[in-house]
Scaffold this motif. Sequence first.
Motif, PDB file in Angstrom:
ATOM      1  N   UNK A  91       0.836  -1.208   0.000  1.00 40.49           N
ATOM      2  CA  UNK A  91       0.000   0.000   0.000  1.00 40.49           C
ATOM      3  C   UNK A  91       0.865   1.249   0.000  1.00 40.49           C
ATOM      4  N   UNK A  92       0.441   2.225  -0.801  1.00 43.57           N
ATOM      5  CA  UNK A  92       1.259   3.424  -0.948  1.00 43.57           C
ATOM      6  C   UNK A  92       0.325   4.609  -1.162  1.00 43.57           C
ATOM      7  N   UNK A  93       0.335   5.566  -0.241  1.00 41.80           N
ATOM      8  CA  UNK A  93      -0.484   6.778  -0.374  1.00 41.80           C
ATOM      9  C   UNK A  93       0.405   7.902  -0.889  1.00 41.80           C
ATOM     10  N   UNK A  94       0.269   8.214  -2.165  1.00 41.92           N
ATOM     11  CA  UNK A  94       1.080   9.263  -2.768  1.00 41.92           C
ATOM     12  C   UNK A  94       0.596  10.626  -2.305  1.00 41.92           C
ATOM     13  N   UNK A  95       1.536  11.507  -1.993  1.00 38.54           N
ATOM     14  CA  UNK A  95       1.201  12.845  -1.513  1.00 38.54           C
ATOM     15  C   UNK A  95       2.048  13.854  -2.262  1.00 38.54           C
ATOM     16  N   UNK A 209      -4.223  17.278   5.175  1.00 38.22           N
ATOM     17  CA  UNK A 209      -5.503  16.580   5.295  1.00 38.22           C
ATOM     18  C   UNK A 209      -5.779  15.760   4.041  1.00 38.22           C
ATOM     19  N   UNK A 210      -4.745  15.540   3.221  1.00 38.20           N
ATOM     20  CA  UNK A 210      -4.928  14.826   1.955  1.00 38.20           C
ATOM     21  C   UNK A 210      -4.650  13.332   2.083  1.00 38.20           C
ATOM     22  N   UNK A 211      -4.530  12.829   3.293  1.00 35.50           N
ATOM     23  CA  UNK A 211      -4.380  11.406   3.537  1.00 35.50           C
ATOM     24  C   UNK A 211      -5.643  10.907   4.245  1.00 35.50           C
TER      25      UNK A 211
END
Length: 400
Positions: A91-95, A209-211
Amino acid sequence: MSTTEQLRLLTTPSGPQPAAADVAAVFDPARLTQARQLAGMTKTALAQHVGVSAAAVGQWESSTTPPRPDHLTRAAEALEVPIGFFALGRPYARLDASAAHFRCLRSTRASQRAKAIRFVEQIWELAYALEKRVRFPAVDLPGFRGGEPHPGEVPADPAQAAQVLRRAWQLGDGPIPHLVRTMETHGLLVTMVSFAGADTPRIDAFATSRLPRPTVVLTPDRADDVYEHRFAAAHELGHLLLHADIAPGDKQQEREADAFAAELLTPAGSIGPLLPARLNFPAFTELSLAWGVSLKSLIYRSRELGLMSEVTARRGYQRIEQMRKLGLIVAEPVTHYPGETPCLLAKAFTIAQQQGLTHTKLAGELQWRVPRVRKLLGDNDSRPELTLITTPRSAAATGS
């Protein structure tokens, strides 16, 4: 072997490291970029370590050309990550850097911001891995639902937004004893580690707040003064409520976040009647201890509320600086106040340990090194490092 089978083997949390050829077959360009920016390394610098051109590294990261297995091995050594770090499947949450509000945006270099952003991505990965095992508090933040911000649900006025948060979190109208702990109990991720070494103070606190979970990064340099630390935390909370859908970088946003923090920590309706109209330092000191804010903040609040003139406030600031130089005002470190130290991730890991999780297993699952896991959990090994110096055989033989 199919790609799915390769991914399954590569993401197994235990066992030996995968072969470089297997990783090359499921290479994830984004992971190379993440590791490189976490290391604060340019493409040119990495290319020199690997023995290729900077253009080649650029082609790897843009998916134009995949790296050879031996190149991946040398890249892993240079970037201090396991070879499996470069594989797809986790899993990878790109920011994006534009999604974070940095307090010192103008003085922070692009490379420092990139390192900070990649750090937050890893904080999310760590939280995600732990949340599979431990139930975290639900996210409870006005204007944030379903894992994303909902603009327009919080007043644009900073003071009103602070009042909305106090009501939502049932904080009443008095002092907030443990601000950071309160943030964590309402589902926010808060971290305070030296994620960029000597550059950390220059980057300073920031929030996004983008996660799926709003995240606030506090820095250890602020932790030397619990009052500055609490104000920084409140300031970042202000960004989360006021500026979730606004591109960062505007000085007005920083002023609004400061106004939010002041109202959150010292509501005008509550603190106003208690503030002295003159420089009564015993009274200010008593209020400082009760409300968890600095003397300087209280004097500024007095001037802001029209209880003190600019001239009197300036004289108060000068007096505070004199007292500080004389040692009459000594900063209180956050370590004396457990309620202001982030603990959600560390406590989650402690609970997961009861189910058999270890630092080594977690590191294998994330494809990190164990020291990296410990660092992001806030469990840095403070012991001095033993360095052994070996004597060359030729020197030992001659007795030199």
